[in-house]
Design a protein around this motif. Structure first.
Motif, mmCIF file in Angstrom:
data_model
loop_
_atom_site.group_PDB
_atom_site.id
_atom_site.type_symbol
_atom_site.label_atom_id
_atom_site.label_comp_id
_atom_site.label_asym_id
_atom_site.label_seq_id
_atom_site.Cartn_x
_atom_site.Cartn_y
_atom_site.Cartn_z
ATOM 1 N N GLU A 1 0.900 -1.322 0.137
ATOM 2 C CA GLU A 1 0.095 -0.041 -0.019
ATOM 3 C C GLU A 1 0.611 1.262 0.074
ATOM 4 N N MET A 2 2.061 1.205 0.312
ATOM 5 C CA MET A 2 3.185 2.509 0.426
ATOM 6 C C MET A 2 3.401 2.684 -1.051
ATOM 7 N N SER A 3 3.547 4.197 -0.972
ATOM 8 C CA SER A 3 4.349 4.722 -2.288
ATOM 9 C C SER A 3 5.548 4.629 -2.260
ATOM 10 N N PRO A 4 6.332 4.258 -3.382
ATOM 11 C CA PRO A 4 7.870 3.809 -3.477
ATOM 12 C C PRO A 4 8.632 4.316 -2.465
ATOM 13 N N GLN A 5 8.396 5.852 -2.193
ATOM 14 C CA GLN A 5 9.396 6.476 -1.140
ATOM 15 C C GLN A 5 9.010 5.764 0.431
ATOM 16 N N GLU A 6 7.746 5.696 0.415
ATOM 17 C CA GLU A 6 7.526 5.256 1.797
ATOM 18 C C GLU A 6 8.159 3.607 2.038
ATOM 19 N N ARG A 7 8.138 2.960 1.047
ATOM 20 C CA ARG A 7 8.248 1.658 1.053
ATOM 21 C C ARG A 7 9.900 1.531 1.178
ATOM 22 N N ASP A 8 10.677 2.312 0.466
ATOM 23 C CA ASP A 8 12.051 2.445 0.564
ATOM 24 C C ASP A 8 12.530 2.713 2.093
#
Lengths: 93, 330
Positions: B18-25
């Motif tokens: 569910e996270m944005s790529p930045q959040e996932r990173d």
């Protein structure tokens, strides 16, 4: 206090070692920053020398540039002594 | 703890998908135990939660000076007075380390202090209790700083690097606080008369439960814990920290020859931990809400200190400006 400057504090813990960043203080000027840093960061003989630098004067590399800046050095293994294998007979070098 | 009931603004954890790529990173860095530095990208919620937690922690250090100040002029001898002064100066220093860490997140120190003074931001509930006798200086050092240490030792591994670095410094200094407190009590119990020994027991009776409340509500009543743990701002749950504190404190209590005001306190060999009674949570929430014995007094003292000290800050600024002028002229 709004017009006071934020200073970064560096402490040399022993003669012969580098100054190391330890934190920051607010002060009206550099002399006061030194006094504040002394009270705050060297209460238990942590240091033999102090530097204070206005935080705004520090130019820092950006985390986004981490790869272009530092990756190139990763693939230059020949810069490390361990890259060069020598016969045992050479002894310690 | 020193920061209780810190709101993360998050009701449910996001999954990695569910996270944005930045959040996932970001989350993957956290999961890999990579510390976050001020200039790294971070979710807004992480930043806000940290500002709340660190400012609360800093305020607790600063307000925590007040209950001890009460005994500076009443310390039984010069040696104890010097020790108490040094401890109080440390607390001030700890507050400043933490304010510095908070400022790296873009928070403004004066704004955060103004929020403390308006009651918008809290400090630890423990400092709303009065220090009524000299033994309280011992009990505060031993139990209150002891509880703080249990929390802060774990926080040395917190994910935000400047907070972690501040915790490492603080932990180094804090053990002096606990030892000096315990020694005050030990001295009274070993060399004191009956009245002095009774004073120690009275002090423990008053501080025991409030010290246990420092760790905050039960995990089941702690809706913000899950996100704080996922972000590794918190590293151990309230109940686990409280249990750890009790387990290490009871043998020290017995060595003093004192008792805790808790009939349910008992070693449980099966669990390998001490069992203990239920905390009066209505008291905890009441104190947090502002109705403890000293809430109003503490805030009044803080506000007055800032107001009455303003001329010193103005004078320092004026002096610095004048020095600069003189240097320019020379």
């Amino acid at each position: 206090m709004t017009d006071w400057t934020l200073f970064e504090v560096f402490v040399r813990s022993k003669h012969g070692l580098n100054h190391k960043h330890v934190g920051s203080v607010h002060a009206a000027d550099a002399a006061m920053a030194l006094e504040n840093a002394r009270e705050l960061y060297t209460r238990r003989s942590e240091g033999v020398s102090l530097w204070v630098v206005p935080s705004a004067l520090i130019t820092a590399s950006s985390p986004d540039e981490k790869e272009p800046l530092f990756d190139p050095s990763d693939d230059k293994v020949y810069r490390h002594a361990t890259f060069y294998e020598l016969p045992k007979d050479v002894g310690h070098m | 703890m020193y920061a209780q009931l810190v709101d993360t603004g998050v009701k449910r954890l996001k999954t990695l998908e569910e996270m944005s790529p930045q959040e996932r990173d970001f989350q993957q860095k956290i999961d890999a135990e990579i510390k976050i530095e001020p200039k790294n990208w971070m979710p807004e919620g992480y930043r806000r939660t940290l500002i709340r937690q660190i400012s609360q922690h800093a305020h607790s250090e600063i307000v925590g000076m007040l209950p001890e100040k009460n005994w500076l002029t009443r310390a039984p001898n010069f040696k104890r007075k010097l020790q108490l002064l040094a401890k109080i100066q440390d607390e001030g220093g700890h507050g400043l380390y933490l304010y510095s860490a908070m400022e790296t997140l873009g928070a403004d120190r004066e704004e955060e202090i103004a929020k403390l003074h308006s009651g918008e931001v809290k400090y630890s509930s423990i400092f709303n209790y009065p220090t009524l006798n000299w033994a309280d200086m011992g009990t505060v050092g031993w139990l209150v700083d002891g509880a703080a240490i249990v929390n802060q030792v774990v926080l040395q591994r917190t994910s935000y690097a400047p907070y972690s670095r501040a915790m490492i410094r603080i932990c180094k200094e804090e053990s002096f606080h606990q030892r000096q407190g315990y020694q005050i009590l030990l001295h009274l119990m070993q060399h004191g008369n009956e009245a002095q020994k009774a004073m120690v027991q009275d002090s423990i009776n008053r501080f025991w439960w409030p010290a246990l409340m420092m760790f905050g509500p039960h995990d089941s009543d702690s809706p913000n814990s899950a996100q704080s743990m996922a972000w590794k701002i918190k590293r151990m749950s309230n109940d686990d920290l409280r249990q750890r504190f009790i387990d290490q404190t009871v043998p020290q209590l017995e060595l003093l020859g004192c008792t805790a005001p808790d009939p349910a306190l008992k070693w449980n060999a099966e669990r390998g931990h001490y069992d203990f009674g239920e905390i009066d949570w209505s008291e905890f929430y009441d104190v947090v809400k502002g109705n403890g014995p000293c809430n109003r007094d503490r805030l009044r003292t803080r506000r007055r200190a800032i107001e009455e000290g303003s001329w010193v800050r103005e004078a320092a600024s004026a002096y610095a400006a004048k020095q600069q002028q003189n240097n320019a002229a020379a």
